[in-house]
Design an enzyme around this catalytic site. Structure first.
Site, PDB file in Angstrom:
ATOM      1  CB  SER A  87      42.512  23.243 -13.292  1.00 54.61           C
ATOM      2  OG  SER A  87      41.732  23.982 -12.360  1.00 54.61           O
ATOM      3  CG  HIS A 101      45.143  20.116 -15.488  1.00 55.56           C
ATOM      4  ND1 HIS A 101      45.316  21.329 -16.115  1.00 55.56           N
ATOM      5  CD2 HIS A 101      43.805  19.972 -15.294  1.00 55.56           C
ATOM      6  CE1 HIS A 101      44.135  21.891 -16.292  1.00 55.56           C
ATOM      7  NE2 HIS A 101      43.213  21.100 -15.812  1.00 55.56           N
ATOM      8  CD  GLU A 116      48.511  22.573 -17.927  1.00 56.29           C
ATOM      9  OE1 GLU A 116      48.845  23.647 -18.450  1.00 56.29           O
ATOM     10  OE2 GLU A 116      47.726  22.523 -16.945  1.00 56.29           O
ATOM     11  CG  ASN A 118      43.496  26.970 -16.109  1.00 58.72           C
ATOM     12  OD1 ASN A 118      42.818  27.193 -17.105  1.00 58.72           O
ATOM     13  ND2 ASN A 118      43.270  25.931 -15.321  1.00 58.72           N
TER      14      ASN A 118
END
Length: 510
Positions: free
Chosen positions: A141, A162, A174, A212
């Protein structure tokens, strides 16, 4: 930047291989069968691919089998699967404790703990075991895909893939390309994600990728504001949920993600950027050290059995109210309709200053500065109540009750630049502009990632268009002037667009 724009030497072999690769993803390996890994295995099996699940030992393997059986069993109970469909999905997954069983896999994706040494060691082993044409993917991540790829003899065949938890439900994937990723490979992996029923976004290899990298600084900043006493935990949560339209407040979301996970992602971001906003807030470190990790441990910012504070039901004791600032006439009419007497500021028992900027300078010009509170209306549900150093507790209390009477959720806060919602929202939007400006993700992909990955009602660029570039730019300037935080300074692109009179960042030539 289009999907599959990664750069590498681009040998004739790699180009030909990339062009024909889409049809070769038929057998997949998943290493690590925790909740996430088992979910990824289920996603591939649902799409008709043969899956080999690998775990470290028989006990972990049985737990992984249990995750898969439990997930599909719940889908069956909810009517999302038939018995036959569930049997087909489970029949496509084989289980093993030997990496050697991945020798013929077309794609192997790892979902082991977020520890770089573990991942690098695993990829060294996968590079030895897997056939030369196999693609090796990491579900990390936030860790560097480039650093993981460098442990192999095939860095051009390594990508990030991801998934988001729970993988069978969340639509976003992702796809992360590195500087060594073969031409076309990221695009082929994105096509595979679509085959799985997912929505891919293709990004460069930066810590945190898109979601993130934008989400954690916002959450961390909320913790900083709490620690600095700008506003209370529940008030900040309510402000962002009802005012910004986010599905959860930052502290509820931190507890859901896990404070230890959030702390580690912040550390990864800080190691790469050295941006002070990415350094974990001290309160976050303290809670993690104390073992308060969020829902997983039963308590974090919230406690599992924490009694809810009853909503205050103050009855305003002010017989007369004055309203100042832009929109004062309309708001005064609203208060008058609710039964409040509207008078001039000199004789008012409560003075409300409508403003999105600090109001202490207004207060000191009044004969009774202790009676003034700032009022920032956010959307149609929230009103931030800003108390200056001169505001009396009684004035703040009366304003709180007044707002409840007219149907607004009051959010008490200190008299600081941009108060609560905008102080958290504007830096997040600024980060998105910097992300686009750096060239590793497109406007469309960034918006898609935040909507699908976080459940936001709008992406950051859609939000920028709604609020106005100049409004956000000026708000960031105010935050920078007050806090002197370098990352609060407007992104150069944002400044230039406003100066040039451009109304939307989407108006830029492609």
């Amino acid at each position: 930047m289009g999907a599959g724009a990664g750069s590498s030497g681009g040998s004739a072999f790699s180009v030909r291989w990339g062009e024909s690769m889409a049809g070769t993803f038929e057998t997949v390996g998943v290493v690590g069968l925790g909740t996430m890994g088992a979910g990824i295995a289920e996603v591939f099996a649902r799409a008709g691919l043969a899956v080999t699940g690998v775990e470290a030992d028989p006990a972990a393997l049985e737990r992984g089998r249990g995750h898969l059986e439990g997930s599909t069993g719940r889908a069956l109970a909810r009517g999302k699967l038939t018995e036959a469909e569930r049997a087909e999905i489970l029949g496509r997954v084989s289980f093993t404790t030997s990496l050697e069983d991945l020798a013929d896999a077309d794609l192997v994706i790892e979902a082991i703990p977020e520890v770089m040494d573990y991942k690098r060691a695993l990829f060294t082993d996968l590079d030895r075991v897997c056939k030369p044409s196999a693609v090796l993917a990491t579900n990390t991540s936030s860790l560097s895909v480039t650093a993981i790829a460098a442990t192999t003899t095939r860095p051009g065949r390594v990508v990030g893939m991801h998934f988001f938890n729970p993988a069978p439900v969340m639509r976003l994937v992702e796809v992360v390309r590195t500087v060594t990723t073969d031409d076309g490979l990221a695009g082929e992996v994105a096509d595979l994600a679509r085959r799985l029923g997912k929505t891919p976004v293709t990004v460069g290899d930066r810590a945190g990728f898109v979601v993130n990298r934008l989400l954690l600084p916002y959450l961390n900043q909320a913790a900083v504001l709490l620690e600095n006493g700008l506003a209370g935990r529940d008030d900040i949560d309510a402000a962002m949920r009802l005012g910004a339209g986010f599905p959860m407040g930052p502290f509820a979301l931190l507890d859901l993600i896990g404070l230890d996970t959030s702390y580690e992602i912040c550390e990864v971001l800080f190691r790469e950027t050295r941006d002070r906003r990415h350094a974990p807030a001290p309160i976050l470190r303290e809670l993690v050290t104390a073992g308060r990790l969020g829902r997983k441990s039963g308590e974090g910012f919230h406690r599992a059995e924490e009694p809810r504070s009853p909503s205050p039901h103050e009855k305003p004791s002010a017989a007369s109210v004055a309203v100042l600032g832009e929109g004062a006439e309309e708001f005064s009419a609203r208060l008058s309709g609710a039964g409040f007497k509207i008078v001039d500021p000199e004789g008012a028992e409560l003075v409300l200053a409508l403003s999105h900027t600090p109001v202490v300078e207004r207060a000191v010009r009044l004969p009774h500065p202790d009676r003034l509170v700032g009022l920032h209306l956010v959307g149609d549900q929230v009103a931030e109540i800003a108390s200056t150093v001169l505001t009396s507790p009684d004035a703040a209390r009366v304003a709180h009750g007044l707002l409840r009477i007219i149907g607004r959720t009051p959010v008490p806060c200190r008299d600081r630049a941009e108060f609560v919602v905008d102080a958290l929202l504007y830096p997040y939007l600024n980060d998105a502009v910097r992300m686009y400006e750096s060239g590793y993700a497109s406007i469309e992909d960034i918006d898609t990632a935040m909507k699908l990955g976080c459940g936001y009602p709008a992406g950051p660029f859609e939000t920028l268009d709604r609020l106005g570039l100049e409004t956000v730019r000026d708000g960031l300037r105010a935050l920078y002037a007050e806090y002197r935080e370098p990352s609060f300074a407007p992104a150069p692109l944002l400044d230039q667009l406003v100066t040039a009179g451009v109304r939307s960042i989407r108006d830029l030539a492609p």
